[in-house]
Design an enzyme around this catalytic site. Structure first.
Site, PDB file in Angstrom:
ATOM      1  CG  HIS A  95      -1.836  -1.133   1.097  1.00 39.77           C
ATOM      2  ND1 HIS A  95      -3.017  -0.992   0.424  1.00 39.77           N
ATOM      3  CD2 HIS A  95      -1.974  -1.995   2.067  1.00 39.77           C
ATOM      4  CE1 HIS A  95      -3.733  -2.167   0.650  1.00 39.77           C
ATOM      5  NE2 HIS A  95      -3.246  -2.771   1.521  1.00 39.77           N
ATOM      6  CB  CYS A 144      -1.957   4.036  -4.021  1.00 33.97           C
ATOM      7  SG  CYS A 144      -3.177   2.696  -4.033  1.00 33.97           S
TER       8      CYS A 144
END
Length: 570
Positions: free
Chosen positions: A163, A205
């Protein structure tokens, strides 16, 4: 000697040189030595692989990393030169339908077998990661103790799957990997002449923010990111898009950027494919020109683009006769892409759908899902309040969405950024899964020159206000349930015409049925859709007396409390 004789000797010597070069090329690959496009470098290839998440719902990150390990081993790298960070809670998780096995695509082979778990569980942390890169054996704690012992002739490959958020990458323990800190480590390695060239691939991301405006172009470092500085990357091979070969998996098996470069490397001869060629293959497959996908980006030393991949990840001898072609990788369909921040929700929804109604598994999944939804609602409200209190403005929407000009770093004052991120985490419970997507807004506060202490105070104040508001609202809902304001089981045959506009009467219970009046908009929420699907399967909708939901009243009340809490007025 005649001219013909001289010519024959020259031809023989030329052929001998070509044969010698080709023999040396094969020898270098087999011996784990560097093979470079400029033929000038000779050294060892090193690799550091990092899966920066834990929990079964994040299956794909460890699957990506394990797949990368298999490619490196087939490419000739030795275990002593490959260092793996992974929490290692996936392969033998009780939720894994294939214990001891990890796959990276529906019909894929086991990629877990043989992977060295150098740093697992609590040893997967930023301190160990930096010390491994810097070759600091005394600085690492726990794990295998392996570090990168590279020199000025060695090439290094770093692959990080996790992430991310503006300016950072996650770690399952302790602090995150902040962009500025990571780049300082890279600069220190360059100053120490710890490598010849370095390639970095990042799956996360907003991963472009790790290098944009920060990574210097004279470090002999080439970095590729799954997304630019302001967008999500995407998961793929998710339950909705599985082929029949893997129907038992309830979570995504890979990430789009990752499987694009991994599957390309599985297929092509890396001694004939350059970094530039793979970049275009991956960019095409990710679909950067397609709406609602991420934009693969590259940073750093452009002169490395013509280096062969074999110089960093080796080459698989089985692929030596495969001719490279960019057209072999078609873009992945948008229908197969999933926003990584939604994957935990989808995972819990699948668990609810498969578990028997009212079972402990169903109750646990419902609770986790509602807790997560409520937490997200709180985070959304908290960040707005933080911005309002910090900049003394009522309209702060632009601070949530504005970004800096392309080519600029996310923030100028990284100390300010780090302080606000840590405060946001500690006081509001923000995580990289969701809350830290707002770190770009915190960076905007720092770029405005707002006092750091003032903003930290605003974070604490917003968090306390939100917690008090939640407690008051949940208490109010429970009081209304107890008083019968939201239900009236004493009159199950009550006329349906007295239901307010925009509401629906349902009857809950297995034997004695309690009547609840709920907003019809709740039916669009995943958990109520699941309940309605189960009702339809068992009773159908065409029956008298309203909709009957055969679950425990206490379970339904808990669901109702959580949804009404999430639906409270700001």
């Amino acid at each position: 000697m005649s001219r013909l004789g001289h010519f024959q000797i020259l031809v023989f010597l030329h052929a001998l040189l070509i044969f010698s070069a080709e023999s040396r090329k094969t020898h270098l690959v087999d011996d784990n030595d560097v093979e470079s496009s400029d033929k000038s470098a000779k050294g060892t290839r090193w690799a550091v692989l990092v899966a920066g998440s834990n929990d079964y719902s994040n299956y794909r990150h460890q699957a990506d990393i394990c797949h990368a390990y298999q490619i490196l081993r087939k490419g000739g790298l030795k275990d002593e030169n490959i260092i793996v960070f992974m929490y290692d809670d996936i392969a033998f998780s009780s939720e894994n339908p294939r214990p001891g096995v990890i796959i990276n695509k529906p019909d894929g082979e086991d990629v877990y077998k043989g992977v060295p778990k150098d740093y697992t569980e609590e040893t997967v942390n930023v301190e160990n990661f930096y010390n491994v890169l810097l070759g600091n054996e005394s600085g690492v704690t726990g794990g295998s103790g392996k570090v990168v012992k590279s020199g000025p002739n060695d090439n290094i490959f770093i692959y990080y799957a996790d992430h991310g958020a503006p300016g950072l990458l996650a770690m399952p323990n302790g602090d995150e990997v902040l962009a500025k800190d990571f780049n300082k480590v890279l600069e220190k390695m360059h100053k120490r002449k710890s490598y010849n060239k370095m390639v970095i691939y990042v799956e996360a991301c907003e991963s472009g923010s790790m290098f944009e405006g920060i990574l210097k172009k004279n470090l002999n470092i080439y970095a590729v990111t799954a997304a630019n500085s302001k967008e999500n990357s995407f998961g793929t091979y998710c339950p909705e898009s599985y082929t029949p070969s893997a129907p038992e998996f309830e979570t995504c098996l890979g990430d789009v950027f990752s499987i694009s470069w991994l599957e390309d490397s599985d297929l092509h001869d890396m001694s004939k494919e350059t970094l530039k060629q793979q970049y275009h293959v991956v960019k095409r497959r990710v679909g950067s020109d397609v709406e609602q996908t991420s934009h693969v980006c590259r940073f750093g030393t452009k002169e490395m683009l013509n280096d062969y991949l074999a110089s960093y990840i080796g080459r698989n001898p089985e692929n030596e006769n495969f001719t490279f072609t960019e057209s072999i990788s078609s873009p992945i369909s948008n229908s197969g892409l999933v926003n990584p921040r939604d994957i935990p929700l989808l995972y819990l929804q699948r668990k609810i759908q498969k578990a028997p109604m009212g079972s402990p598994e169903s109750k646990e999944a419902h609770k986790k899902l509602f807790d997560e939804m409520n937490h997200r609602k709180q985070i959304d409200q908290s960040i707005t309040e933080i911005l309002r209190l910090s900049v003394k403005q009522t309209n702060v929407l632009n601070l949530l969405t504005s970004t800096r000009t392309t080519g600029q770093p996310l923030v100028d004052d990284w100390d300010c950024f780090k302080t606000l991120v840590n405060s946001f985490k500690n006081h509001c419970g923000a995580t990289v899964n969701y809350g830290l997507k707002y770190t770009g807004a915190l960076a905007n506060i720092c770029n405005m020159g707002v006092d750091v202490k003032q903003t930290v105070s605003a974070i604490e104040q917003a968090s306390n206000q939100e917690n008090r508001r939640n407690r008051r609202y949940e208490t109010n809902i429970k009081d209304r349930l107890i008083s019968g304001e939201l239900s009236d089981g004493s009159r199950p045959a009550r006329d349906q015409n007295d239901v307010p506009r925009g509401h629906l009467a349902v009857y809950v219970g297995r034997e004695e049925r309690q009547r609840f009046v709920i907003p019809t908009k709740y039916l669009q929420y995943p958990e109520f859709r699941t309940l309605m699907d189960e009702v339809a399967d068992e009773f159908g909708y065409d029956h008298e007396g309203g909709i009957h939901i055969p679950c425990e009243e206490s379970v339904f009340e808990e669901i109702l409390i959580r949804y009404m809490s999430c639906d409270k007025k700001k």
